[in-house]
Design a protein around this motif. Structure first.
Motif, mmCIF file in Angstrom:
data_model
loop_
_atom_site.group_PDB
_atom_site.id
_atom_site.type_symbol
_atom_site.label_atom_id
_atom_site.label_comp_id
_atom_site.label_asym_id
_atom_site.label_seq_id
_atom_site.Cartn_x
_atom_site.Cartn_y
_atom_site.Cartn_z
ATOM 1 N N LEU A 366 0.595 -1.198 -0.236
ATOM 2 C CA LEU A 366 0.685 -0.016 -0.265
ATOM 3 C C LEU A 366 0.769 1.186 -0.028
ATOM 4 N N PRO A 367 1.989 1.021 0.672
ATOM 5 C CA PRO A 367 2.723 2.429 0.760
ATOM 6 C C PRO A 367 3.170 2.688 -0.825
ATOM 7 N N ASP A 368 3.325 1.539 -1.448
ATOM 8 C CA ASP A 368 3.940 1.851 -3.179
ATOM 9 C C ASP A 368 2.835 2.287 -3.469
ATOM 10 N N VAL A 369 1.629 2.748 -3.155
ATOM 11 C CA VAL A 369 0.040 2.937 -4.064
ATOM 12 C C VAL A 369 0.519 4.590 -4.121
ATOM 13 N N LEU A 370 0.787 4.534 -2.631
ATOM 14 C CA LEU A 370 0.721 6.015 -2.293
ATOM 15 C C LEU A 370 1.841 6.571 -2.662
ATOM 16 N N ASP A 371 2.802 5.899 -3.182
ATOM 17 C CA ASP A 371 4.072 6.293 -3.847
ATOM 18 C C ASP A 371 3.820 7.496 -5.302
#
Length: 487
Positions: A366-371
């Motif tokens: 999920l943090p990769d999607v936010l980035d």
């Protein structure tokens, strides 16, 4: 500025050729997390799992046997609580996303101020009021109140991942610590509630064991008192975890600052759900979560560090495929072998190694999607809590759907409540629920994940992009400060 235009202003050549600036190196060092920071962050995830397991396993029995409510009213309480919980996730996520920066950060104040009220409402769920007519409303009010306050804790806590470090590896490592503690929390919640409630009705034993039951003879001689004692213990653990999280973790101000005006509620939801990688990731793990909602094995706790190593070595998308596919043979095997307790334990333990990937990978990706969202929408910031709130919502949705489908399936198969024997259709239905259905759902989830666009190359690209943007903003702020000083 048009969507994605801010990302296009940085050429690929500049990203590949430009050496890391001293400011970038200092920023990376500043955002490195110690083992103590990661442990403190992980401990913050325990209250959600402990209280969730205690309520999930024991609340229905408590309402029927201790509060002595009619099964119809008990079902109404549980249904209203789950429905209300589903509403609170995106609502709290929206409110958190509009929160200003304080001296303690943007997420931590929500955690601190919700904890005392959440603990109080949780304790009152397990208290039998001295009146008979208003019991249903009592439990509905405090159950819904606790769900709201727990969401005020868990959504900011989940989003906190984005604000403790800008380093992708550090965030992945912190997530692995968190998942390990959360899996242990599920076991701990069930154990605390089960042991204390069970000891209330246990017979007295001669010898030294009388000391163990002395306390319960006076204070927990009935189930009513035992449930209150168990809730009191869990409340103390809840508070302790919140204190450890508050003093052991710090939000990075430069990662929490909002540089744009907050969007209206529905516009923010449309923007978040309209981000392609996010929609694909949510749908993929919605199906795989449904497949793995049959239980949690201790082997999952042991295997999480292995999957953390695997994803850093081979990539997250590959880890999902390997972890999910490795479970399929054991799901098939568990219904093919004859009834044997030891073989079932071994198969379940090995399958738990694959199940661990389903706990770790969604929250790690999920943090990769936010980035990726930040790179494509540089002029739209502060939506981290919205992303995480919908992720939490779909996790709960998967749990509710799995429970409802399994219950209805057994009912259609002719399940006899408290029956000494069951029809053959029930045995067939159970085999389908624990084997064929999870396998089919895994394949559907992995098929959707195939179209998930963020691979390791794109992750590194987004990381360099964001670092370039931060350096550019830092330089602009420095120039503005210098001009102001001259004037």
């Amino acid at each position: 500025m048009a969507k994605g235009e801010g990302a296009e202003q940085y050429s690929n050549a500049s990203l590949l050729n430009k050496s890391d600036s001293s400011d970038g190196i200092k920023l990376a060092r500043k955002h490195r997390l110690s083992v103590w920071n990661k442990i403190c962050y992980a401990i913050g995830g325990a209250p959600y799992q402990i209280t969730g397991c205690a309520l999930g396993f024991f609340l229905q029995l408590y309402l029927l046997d201790v509060a002595q409510l009619d099964p119809f009213y008990a079902s109404i309480i549980l249904f209203v609580g789950r429905a209300w919980d589903a509403v609170t996730d995106p609502t709290v996520g929206f409110l958190v996303s509009r929160s200003p920066w304080t001296r303690f950060g943007r997420m931590l104040p929500w955690i601190v101020f919700s904890t005392p009220l959440a603990v109080l409402s949780y304790f009152l769920i397990w208290y039998v009021p001295p009146f008979a007519n208003g019991k249903v409303f009592w439990y509905i009010i405090f159950y819904c109140l606790f769900q709201t306050l727990q969401t005020c804790f868990h959504v900011p806590y989940s989003a906190l991942t984005m604000f403790i470090s800008s380093d992708q590896k550090e965030r992945d490592s912190a997530t692995a610590y968190r998942m390990t503690v959360e899996v242990l929390g599920t076991v701990l919640g069930t154990a605390i509630q089960g042991q204390i409630v069970g000891m209330a009705n246990a017979p007295c034993l001669p010898g030294p064991d009388l000391k163990v039951f002395f306390f319960f003879f006076f204070f927990a001689s009935s189930q009513k008192n035992a449930y209150m004692i168990a809730s009191g213990v869990i409340c103390l653990i809840y508070i302790l975890c919140a204190v450890v999280l508050f003093f052991g973790v710090r939000e990075q101000k430069e990662l929490s600052q909002m540089r744009t005006q907050p969007l209206p509620f529905f516009q923010g939801i449309k923007l978040v759900m309209g981000h392609g990688p996010y929609a694909k990731l949510v749908m993929a793990f919605l199906f795989t979560s449904l497949a793995f909602m049959v239980g949690i094995d201790l082997s999952a706790t042991i295997a999480i560090p292995f999957w953390q190593w695997f994803l850093t070595r081979f990539g997250k998308k590959m880890a999902v495929y390997v972890g999910s596919m490795s479970v399929i043979p054991f799901l098939i095997l568990v219904v093919c072998i004859k009834s044997n307790l030891y073989v079932t334990y071994i198969v379940s333990f090995i399958a738990g190694v694959g199940v661990a990937s389903a706990f770790l990978l969604p929250w790690s990706m999920l943090p990769d999607v936010l980035d990726d969202f930040k790179v494509k929408n540089p002029d739209s910031t502060g939506h981290e809590a919205l992303f995480y709130s919908f992720y939490v919502f779909f996790t709960k949705f998967a749990s509710g759907v799995s429970l409802g489908v399994s219950t209805l399936s057994l009912d259609f198969a002719g399940y006899i409540s408290r029956g000494c024997s069951q029809p053959e259709e029930v045995a067939l239905t159970l085999k389908l629920l624990v084997s064929a259905a999870p396998v089919a759902l895994i394949f559907v989830g992995l098929a959707i994940l195939y179209f998930y666009p963020i691979d390791e190359k794109r992750r590194q690209y987004n990381h360099k992009m964001l670092q370039e943007m931060r350096d550019s903003e830092s330089d602009s702020e420095s120039e503005t400060t210098d001009i102001s000083n001259v004037i």
